[in-house]
Write a protein that holds these residues in place. Structure first.
Motif, PDB file in Angstrom:
ATOM      1  N   ALA A   1      46.540  66.271  17.086  1.00  0.00           N
ATOM      2  CA  ALA A   1      45.606  65.155  16.925  1.00  0.00           C
ATOM      3  C   ALA A   1      44.644  65.048  18.094  1.00  0.00           C
ATOM      4  O   ALA A   1      43.624  64.397  17.988  1.00  0.00           O
ATOM      5  CB  ALA A   1      46.389  63.841  16.786  1.00  0.00           C
ATOM      6  N   LEU A   2      44.988  65.698  19.215  1.00  0.00           N
ATOM      7  CA  LEU A   2      44.130  65.600  20.389  1.00  0.00           C
ATOM      8  C   LEU A   2      43.130  66.745  20.485  1.00  0.00           C
ATOM      9  O   LEU A   2      42.413  66.859  21.466  1.00  0.00           O
ATOM     10  CB  LEU A   2      44.972  65.555  21.669  1.00  0.00           C
ATOM     11  CG  LEU A   2      46.004  64.448  21.761  1.00  0.00           C
ATOM     12  CD1 LEU A   2      46.695  64.479  23.092  1.00  0.00           C
ATOM     13  CD2 LEU A   2      45.358  63.105  21.550  1.00  0.00           C
ATOM     14  N   GLU A   3      43.133  67.616  19.457  1.00  0.00           N
ATOM     15  CA  GLU A   3      42.176  68.729  19.496  1.00  0.00           C
ATOM     16  C   GLU A   3      40.843  68.254  18.937  1.00  0.00           C
ATOM     17  O   GLU A   3      40.801  67.580  17.917  1.00  0.00           O
ATOM     18  CB  GLU A   3      42.689  69.895  18.642  1.00  0.00           C
ATOM     19  CG  GLU A   3      44.050  70.402  19.042  1.00  0.00           C
ATOM     20  CD  GLU A   3      44.106  70.925  20.448  1.00  0.00           C
ATOM     21  OE1 GLU A   3      43.104  71.496  20.889  1.00  0.00           O
ATOM     22  OE2 GLU A   3      45.134  70.727  21.097  1.00  0.00           O
ATOM     23  N   TRP A   4      39.808  68.600  19.601  1.00  0.00           N
ATOM     24  CA  TRP A   4      38.473  68.282  19.091  1.00  0.00           C
ATOM     25  C   TRP A   4      37.968  69.494  18.340  1.00  0.00           C
ATOM     26  O   TRP A   4      37.434  70.413  18.922  1.00  0.00           O
ATOM     27  CB  TRP A   4      37.542  67.921  20.242  1.00  0.00           C
ATOM     28  CG  TRP A   4      36.264  67.333  19.756  1.00  0.00           C
ATOM     29  CD1 TRP A   4      35.129  68.005  19.470  1.00  0.00           C
ATOM     30  CD2 TRP A   4      36.023  65.972  19.483  1.00  0.00           C
ATOM     31  NE1 TRP A   4      34.179  67.139  19.020  1.00  0.00           N
ATOM     32  CE2 TRP A   4      34.697  65.887  19.011  1.00  0.00           C
ATOM     33  CE3 TRP A   4      36.782  64.811  19.549  1.00  0.00           C
ATOM     34  CZ2 TRP A   4      34.128  64.680  18.636  1.00  0.00           C
ATOM     35  CZ3 TRP A   4      36.197  63.624  19.180  1.00  0.00           C
ATOM     36  CH2 TRP A   4      34.884  63.564  18.730  1.00  0.00           C
TER      37      TRP A   4
ATOM     38  N   VAL B   1      31.273  55.654  21.781  1.00  0.00           N
ATOM     39  CA  VAL B   1      32.444  54.814  21.580  1.00  0.00           C
ATOM     40  C   VAL B   1      33.716  55.640  21.708  1.00  0.00           C
ATOM     41  O   VAL B   1      34.704  55.192  22.307  1.00  0.00           O
ATOM     42  CB  VAL B   1      32.343  54.098  20.226  1.00  0.00           C
ATOM     43  CG1 VAL B   1      33.635  53.386  19.913  1.00  0.00           C
ATOM     44  CG2 VAL B   1      31.230  53.097  20.274  1.00  0.00           C
ATOM     45  N   ALA B   2      33.686  56.884  21.191  1.00  0.00           N
ATOM     46  CA  ALA B   2      34.862  57.736  21.339  1.00  0.00           C
ATOM     47  C   ALA B   2      35.170  57.942  22.824  1.00  0.00           C
ATOM     48  O   ALA B   2      36.321  57.850  23.255  1.00  0.00           O
ATOM     49  CB  ALA B   2      34.626  59.082  20.660  1.00  0.00           C
TER      50      ALA B   2
ATOM     51  N   MET C   1      37.192  65.100  26.123  1.00  0.00           N
ATOM     52  CA  MET C   1      38.362  64.511  25.477  1.00  0.00           C
ATOM     53  C   MET C   1      39.651  65.104  26.048  1.00  0.00           C
ATOM     54  O   MET C   1      40.641  64.398  26.224  1.00  0.00           O
ATOM     55  CB  MET C   1      38.307  64.749  23.972  1.00  0.00           C
ATOM     56  CG  MET C   1      37.302  63.883  23.285  1.00  0.00           C
ATOM     57  SD  MET C   1      37.521  62.165  23.696  1.00  0.00           S
ATOM     58  CE  MET C   1      36.838  61.370  22.298  1.00  0.00           C
ATOM     59  N   ASP C   2      39.628  66.408  26.321  1.00  0.00           N
ATOM     60  CA  ASP C   2      40.817  67.052  26.892  1.00  0.00           C
ATOM     61  C   ASP C   2      41.148  66.463  28.257  1.00  0.00           C
ATOM     62  O   ASP C   2      42.309  66.181  28.549  1.00  0.00           O
ATOM     63  CB  ASP C   2      40.587  68.561  27.032  1.00  0.00           C
ATOM     64  CG  ASP C   2      40.771  69.269  25.713  1.00  0.00           C
ATOM     65  OD1 ASP C   2      41.110  68.574  24.742  1.00  0.00           O
ATOM     66  OD2 ASP C   2      40.591  70.493  25.648  1.00  0.00           O
ATOM     67  N   VAL C   3      40.119  66.297  29.087  1.00  0.00           N
ATOM     68  CA  VAL C   3      40.359  65.748  30.427  1.00  0.00           C
ATOM     69  C   VAL C   3      41.029  64.388  30.311  1.00  0.00           C
ATOM     70  O   VAL C   3      41.976  64.074  31.034  1.00  0.00           O
ATOM     71  CB  VAL C   3      39.033  65.626  31.209  1.00  0.00           C
ATOM     72  CG1 VAL C   3      39.232  64.772  32.439  1.00  0.00           C
ATOM     73  CG2 VAL C   3      38.533  66.983  31.602  1.00  0.00           C
TER      74      VAL C   3
ATOM     75  N   PHE D   1      41.014  59.611  16.924  1.00  0.00           N
ATOM     76  CA  PHE D   1      41.046  59.130  18.311  1.00  0.00           C
ATOM     77  C   PHE D   1      41.047  57.605  18.359  1.00  0.00           C
ATOM     78  O   PHE D   1      41.699  57.011  19.229  1.00  0.00           O
ATOM     79  CB  PHE D   1      39.865  59.688  19.107  1.00  0.00           C
ATOM     80  CG  PHE D   1      40.142  61.047  19.649  1.00  0.00           C
ATOM     81  CD1 PHE D   1      40.982  61.205  20.730  1.00  0.00           C
ATOM     82  CD2 PHE D   1      39.589  62.165  19.072  1.00  0.00           C
ATOM     83  CE1 PHE D   1      41.262  62.445  21.226  1.00  0.00           C
ATOM     84  CE2 PHE D   1      39.863  63.413  19.565  1.00  0.00           C
ATOM     85  CZ  PHE D   1      40.703  63.562  20.637  1.00  0.00           C
ATOM     86  N   GLY D   2      40.355  56.996  17.420  1.00  0.00           N
ATOM     87  CA  GLY D   2      40.373  55.538  17.357  1.00  0.00           C
ATOM     88  C   GLY D   2      41.777  55.016  17.148  1.00  0.00           C
ATOM     89  O   GLY D   2      42.213  54.063  17.802  1.00  0.00           O
TER      90      GLY D   2
END
Lengths: 410, 118
Positions: free
Chosen positions: B114-117, A170-171, A322-324, B63-64
């Motif tokens: 917030a965009l770092e995993w 879902v992410a 996610m970065d892409v 991310f949601g």
């Protein structure tokens, strides 16, 4: 003769005439003809994809230097039917502790979410389910239902790996929906309509030639939406056992695969419709059947390009994926929208002979700049070394000589 | 217009009906021999520890949220894109301003990490 020119309209008129001849009220005639048409469309989609599975396995086999299916029938063409039959009579194991309603509803919903898209795709000039005025929005909305199916499967399975796979899925899916929705604005803007038929009719020049970058972004996000390599973290079998569908068996398990294959073909179809001119081609207006053949040819080419990517690229790590999406595709698509809107608006009075090349050049400049930024980023980034170059290893100069002594001591 | 949505309704019914019937038929035809070992949770082949509905990474939630903000805001751009050929240059500039605000939000989220995993 009119049958060969346009079988769908011919048959529909014939069917409507027969039903009206039985004395049914017009509303019922419509409902019945819609039901029959829809059933044929949905079944046809699923059967056609069954044949495509064979093509996909054959091509993947060739990519991996093997034959692929080659036992059943000529060139193994009946392999996927045999697999279907096999999975049809497998036992349905329902594990203890599953949440029965989401668990059983998930496979149905996954397939339904994909099939529902087919109702708005124009297959030829006259052959389409319905010419919905908000067709593209409908596609985006219905596409999101598949995510619901996945999270229901993961949540209902009473299994940690399934839950983890569902969260990942879902992410990934919702993240890639953002650049997809933004890049879809380009065809909408160029055609001035959300209706799929209208978008196809406006493509005197294929939109991929006006905005190749939008097509590229859409293509990448669609591969991610299907969840195929290099974006197949959803079912990363080396990490998550099988992802969200571990606890499924029999046809319920099979349905997830039906959904995946139909989805893979559907996104190729949507890509063709939006960027490659759909059914358009020489003579497609006079002979709608020819348009259908053009559409299928283009779609199959797009589909097989996606398969070749699947066969040749390794899987992303989740942070890379996610970065892409968030650091590359999303900002790029937003900038693309702004640039395209400004350029198209500024050049509206000019002839397409000027505006189209300028658009292509602008797109190519954007691609070049992005590529340069990426190259600079990767040059600057330091890669931490795991292990060391002078790690001690067994050397031939110092052979282990203690064998004889230890034998003696024993 | 209304008949368009009638078709969508009928087609939705068919799309749910086809896999539903297939699964039902398969469930009727297939053998049913459950036993306690077979129906235990499979996971990875080891015995299951604890319950399945565990805590999960907070990053999914972040991310949601970002997705929600972006998706809702990009939907606002659709009416503008449909009317693109009819509106003047001013409306285009306004939309670009809107996109710039969106981009600003993205850069803010980016800088805040917030965009770092992680």
């Amino acid at each position: 003769m009119s049958f060969f020119r346009d079988p769908v309209v011919f048959l529909t008129q014939w069917l409507n005439g027969v039903l009206a001849g039985w004395g049914l009220p017009p509303a019922w005639v419509q409902v019945i003809s819609f039901t029959i048409g829809g059933a044929i469309l949905a079944t046809g989609a699923m059967l056609f994809v069954t044949i495509l599975i064979w093509g996909e396995r054959k091509l993947l086999g060739r990519v991996q230097d093997r034959y692929g299916p080659n036992r059943l029938g000529p060139w193994g063409i009946f392999q996927s039917f045999a697999d279907m039959l096999k999975i049809f009579i497998k036992e349905h194991i329902t594990p203890v502790g599953v949440d029965l309603i989401p668990y059983n509803l998930a496979p149905i919903l996954s397939v339904a979410a994909v099939l529902m898209v087919w109702s708005v795709i124009p297959l030829s000039m006259t052959m389409y389910g319905v010419d919905l005025s908000v067709g593209l929005l409908y596609f985006v909305a219905v596409g999101a239902l598949g995510e619901l199916g996945i999270i229901m499967a993961g949540w209902g399975s009473n299994n940690k790996y399934a839950l983890l796979g569902a969260f990942r899925a879902v992410a990934q899916l919702i993240s890639y929906e953002v650049p997809m929705v933004v890049s879809l604005l380009v065809p909408v803007m160029l055609a001035g309509s959300l209706s799929m038929n209208e978008i196809v009719k406006q493509q005197n020049i294929w939109f991929i030639f006006i905005s190749p970058l939008a097509a590229l972004i859409f293509f990448v996000t669609q591969i991610a939406e299907v969840g195929r390599a290099p974006f197949d973290l959803v079912e990363a079998e080396s990490e998550l056992v099988a992802g969200f569908n571990i606890e499924y068996s029999g046809l319920k398990f099979g349905m997830f695969f039906v959904a995946e294959f139909v989805h893979a073909f559907t996104v190729a179809l949507i890509f063709t419709t939006l960027f490659l001119g759909g059914w358009r081609g020489p003579g497609a207006e006079q002979y709608p059947l020819l348009g259908f053949i053009y559409l299928m040819l283009k779609t199959t080419i797009v589909y097989f390009i996606a398969i070749l990517m699947r066969g040749s690229l390794p899987r992303f790590r989740i942070d890379q994926m996610m970065d892409v999406n968030w650091k590359l595709l999303t900002p790029l698509s937003l900038i693309l929208i702004a640039v395209t809107a400004l350029a198209v608006k500024a050049m509206q009075p000019l002839s397409p002979w000027i505006s189209v090349p300028v658009n292509i050049v602008l797109n190519l400049i954007l691609i070049y700049l992005t590529q340069q930024l990426l190259v600079r980023y990767f040059k600057r980034r330091k890669i931490r070394e795991v292990g060391s170059r002078n790690r001690p290893v067994a050397r031939l100069e110092e052979p282990v000589t203690s064998t004889a002594e230890s034998e003696g001591s024993l | 217009m209304l008949s368009d949505w009638l078709y969508i309704a009928i087609f939705t019914g068919i799309a749910l009906f086809l896999p539903g019937v297939a699964i039902f038929l398969a469930a009727v035809l297939s053998p049913k021999k459950p036993d306690p070992i077979k129906t235990s949770t499979y996971e990875c082949g080891m015995e299951t520890v604890g319950e399945a509905w565990v805590q999960f990474k907070v990053q999914y939630y972040v991310f949601g949220l970002i997705f929600l903000a972006f998706d809702v805001e990009t939907v606002f751009l659709y009416p503008w894109a449909v009317a693109f050929n009819k509106v003047g240059l001013f409306a285009v500039l306004e939309a670009i301003l809107f996109i710039a605000i969106l981009l600003g939000g993205l850069i803010y989220a980016w800088r805040k990490g917030a965009l770092e995993w992680v």
